[in-house]
Write a protein that holds these residues in place. Structure first.
Motif, PDB file in Angstrom:
ATOM      1  N   ASN A 127      33.965  42.184  53.612  1.00 28.41           N
ATOM      2  CA  ASN A 127      33.190  41.039  54.098  1.00 28.41           C
ATOM      3  C   ASN A 127      33.918  39.720  53.938  1.00 28.41           C
ATOM      4  N   SER A 128      34.755  39.591  52.902  1.00 35.15           N
ATOM      5  CA  SER A 128      35.456  38.326  52.691  1.00 35.15           C
ATOM      6  C   SER A 128      36.364  37.971  53.862  1.00 35.15           C
ATOM      7  N   LYS A 129      36.752  38.968  54.647  1.00 35.64           N
ATOM      8  CA  LYS A 129      37.608  38.711  55.811  1.00 35.64           C
ATOM      9  C   LYS A 129      36.871  37.936  56.900  1.00 35.64           C
ATOM     10  N   ILE A 130      35.528  37.959  56.866  1.00 39.81           N
ATOM     11  CA  ILE A 130      34.760  37.224  57.881  1.00 39.81           C
ATOM     12  C   ILE A 130      34.111  35.968  57.277  1.00 39.81           C
ATOM     13  N   TYR A 131      34.584  35.568  56.091  1.00 42.16           N
ATOM     14  CA  TYR A 131      34.107  34.345  55.450  1.00 42.16           C
ATOM     15  C   TYR A 131      35.236  33.307  55.479  1.00 42.16           C
ATOM     16  N   PRO A 132      35.420  32.599  56.569  1.00 41.93           N
ATOM     17  CA  PRO A 132      36.576  31.685  56.682  1.00 41.93           C
ATOM     18  C   PRO A 132      36.577  30.562  55.662  1.00 41.93           C
ATOM     19  N   PHE A 133      35.427  30.173  55.158  1.00 37.96           N
ATOM     20  CA  PHE A 133      35.371  29.068  54.202  1.00 37.96           C
ATOM     21  C   PHE A 133      36.056  29.392  52.883  1.00 37.96           C
ATOM     22  N   LEU A 134      36.267  30.678  52.608  1.00 37.51           N
ATOM     23  CA  LEU A 134      36.917  31.032  51.338  1.00 37.51           C
ATOM     24  C   LEU A 134      38.331  30.472  51.249  1.00 37.51           C
ATOM     25  N   ALA A 135      38.947  30.247  52.392  1.00 36.75           N
ATOM     26  CA  ALA A 135      40.300  29.685  52.392  1.00 36.75           C
ATOM     27  C   ALA A 135      40.316  28.236  51.917  1.00 36.75           C
ATOM     28  N   ASP A 136      39.142  27.598  51.898  1.00 40.56           N
ATOM     29  CA  ASP A 136      39.083  26.183  51.553  1.00 40.56           C
ATOM     30  C   ASP A 136      38.479  25.901  50.187  1.00 40.56           C
ATOM     31  N   VAL A 137      38.032  26.924  49.466  1.00 40.51           N
ATOM     32  CA  VAL A 137      37.524  26.672  48.118  1.00 40.51           C
ATOM     33  C   VAL A 137      38.695  26.620  47.139  1.00 40.51           C
ATOM     34  N   ASP A 138      38.426  26.072  45.969  1.00 36.58           N
ATOM     35  CA  ASP A 138      39.483  25.871  44.978  1.00 36.58           C
ATOM     36  C   ASP A 138      39.657  27.062  44.042  1.00 36.58           C
ATOM     37  N   GLY A 139      38.779  28.027  44.138  1.00 36.03           N
ATOM     38  CA  GLY A 139      38.906  29.211  43.299  1.00 36.03           C
ATOM     39  C   GLY A 139      37.647  30.052  43.344  1.00 36.03           C
ATOM     40  N   MET A 140      37.763  31.276  42.839  1.00 33.16           N
ATOM     41  CA  MET A 140      36.639  32.212  42.860  1.00 33.16           C
ATOM     42  C   MET A 140      36.644  33.071  41.606  1.00 33.16           C
ATOM     43  N   VAL A 141      35.454  33.405  41.148  1.00 30.52           N
ATOM     44  CA  VAL A 141      35.277  34.464  40.165  1.00 30.52           C
ATOM     45  C   VAL A 141      34.282  35.441  40.773  1.00 30.52           C
ATOM     46  N   ILE A 142      34.762  36.669  41.020  1.00 28.68           N
ATOM     47  CA  ILE A 142      33.948  37.717  41.629  1.00 28.68           C
ATOM     48  C   ILE A 142      33.716  38.793  40.576  1.00 28.68           C
ATOM     49  N   SER A 143      32.491  39.227  40.437  1.00 27.36           N
ATOM     50  CA  SER A 143      32.085  40.052  39.287  1.00 27.36           C
ATOM     51  C   SER A 143      32.946  41.296  39.095  1.00 27.36           C
ATOM     52  N   TYR A 144      33.199  42.056  40.163  1.00 24.54           N
ATOM     53  CA  TYR A 144      33.928  43.306  39.976  1.00 24.54           C
ATOM     54  C   TYR A 144      35.352  43.061  39.474  1.00 24.54           C
ATOM     55  N   GLN A 145      35.924  41.906  39.810  1.00 23.19           N
ATOM     56  CA  GLN A 145      37.295  41.602  39.410  1.00 23.19           C
ATOM     57  C   GLN A 145      37.413  41.314  37.925  1.00 23.19           C
ATOM     58  N   VAL A 146      36.342  40.797  37.331  1.00 22.27           N
ATOM     59  CA  VAL A 146      36.373  40.442  35.904  1.00 22.27           C
ATOM     60  C   VAL A 146      35.489  41.371  35.076  1.00 22.27           C
ATOM     61  N   GLU A 147      34.814  42.295  35.750  1.00 18.67           N
ATOM     62  CA  GLU A 147      33.944  43.291  35.109  1.00 18.67           C
ATOM     63  C   GLU A 147      32.873  42.636  34.243  1.00 18.67           C
ATOM     64  N   MET A 148      32.294  41.590  34.792  1.00 11.98           N
ATOM     65  CA  MET A 148      31.155  40.885  34.200  1.00 11.98           C
ATOM     66  C   MET A 148      30.263  40.432  35.332  1.00 11.98           C
ATOM     67  N   MET A 149      28.959  40.340  35.061  1.00 13.00           N
ATOM     68  CA  MET A 149      28.025  39.920  36.087  1.00 13.00           C
ATOM     69  C   MET A 149      27.123  38.799  35.583  1.00 13.00           C
ATOM     70  N   LYS A 150      26.733  37.926  36.485  1.00 13.83           N
ATOM     71  CA  LYS A 150      25.662  36.978  36.183  1.00 13.83           C
ATOM     72  C   LYS A 150      24.387  37.777  35.903  1.00 13.83           C
ATOM     73  N   PRO A 151      23.566  37.371  34.962  1.00 13.79           N
ATOM     74  CA  PRO A 151      23.626  36.130  34.181  1.00 13.79           C
ATOM     75  C   PRO A 151      24.261  36.272  32.799  1.00 13.79           C
ATOM     76  N   ASN A 152      25.165  37.211  32.620  1.00 11.10           N
ATOM     77  CA  ASN A 152      25.890  37.340  31.353  1.00 11.10           C
ATOM     78  C   ASN A 152      26.612  36.016  31.044  1.00 11.10           C
ATOM     79  N   PRO A 153      26.341  35.398  29.916  1.00 12.09           N
ATOM     80  CA  PRO A 153      26.988  34.117  29.596  1.00 12.09           C
ATOM     81  C   PRO A 153      28.508  34.179  29.670  1.00 12.09           C
ATOM     82  N   LYS A 154      29.082  35.340  29.430  1.00 12.33           N
ATOM     83  CA  LYS A 154      30.538  35.447  29.390  1.00 12.33           C
ATOM     84  C   LYS A 154      31.175  35.125  30.740  1.00 12.33           C
TER      85      LYS A 154
END
Length: 205
Positions: free
Chosen positions: A117-144
């Motif tokens: 899906n990220s391939k059809i989200y063109p705005f991602l190219a313009d944000v300054d960074g991302m934290v995606i849950s599966y990449q860090v193996e943590m999910m909201k609302p975990n404070p970590k």
């Protein structure tokens, strides 16, 4: 002072509508209800917490809806059918960036769906960074995960605001020192954000 605006993805910047997506794929009402009950009511979100390969996630889904193996494969072959970018999203991000704000993404998202899906989200190219849950193996609302975001992008939580459609996720951010806005619709959220930014302007020396 607010320097950073952090957005969730689903139901904030992009639509997430599996029922409508399954209609587009021609699934019957009975099949849609089975998928909704056995996959999209819990299993889907459970897959956001860690990397899961393409074959593995298909097998998980097939076990959840026995006899609908072809439909599972069709869904994953065309998974972008469940989402689309809201018309306001890209211009909202660009406006904030032009005004000097750092713009970040913090989202619970599974590996296979995000990679497609990220391939059809063109705005991602313009944000300054991302934290995606599966990449860090943590999910909201975990404070970590909020603490990880702050450390990763050198954010002072008191200088950042987080927008999410789920109150529990916003509450999680607030508990870590961030400001928070529960997203109900674009007009409401933008008005609340602008009020907060006006009350906490960036100070330039």
């Amino acid at each position: 002072m607010i320097r950073t605006v952090i957005f969730d993805l689903g139901k904030v910047l992009v639509e997430f509508d599996p029922v409508n997506g399954m209609k587009k794929l021609g699934f019957s009402k009975e099949i849609r209800e089975q998928f909704q009950r056995n996959i999209f009511s819990g299993l889907w979100e459970a897959c956001d917490e860690k990397p899961i390969g393409n074959l593995e996630i298909r097998e998980l889904f097939k076990k959840a809806v026995p006899g609908l193996e072809q439909e599972v494969d069709l869904l994953w072959d065309q998974i972008t059918v469940v989402t689309k970018v809201y018309e306001y999203s890209h211009s909202w991000i660009l406006d904030l960036k032009q005004r000097g704000y750092q713009v970040l993404i913090l989202s619970n998202y599974g590996q296979q769906s995000f990679e497609a899906n990220s391939k059809i989200y063109p705005f991602l190219a313009d944000v300054d960074g991302m934290v995606i849950s599966y990449q860090v193996e943590m999910m909201k609302p975990n404070p970590k995960i909020y603490q990880y975001l702050a450390n990763q992008y050198q954010i002072q939580p008191k200088e950042a605001v987080f927008l999410d459609d789920r109150k529990e996720n916003v509450d999680g951010a607030i508990s870590c020192g961030f400001s928070g806005i529960v997203f109900q619709n674009y007009t409401q959220a933008r008005e609340e954000l602008e009020h907060l930014l006006a009350a906490n302007p960036i100070i330039t020396l």
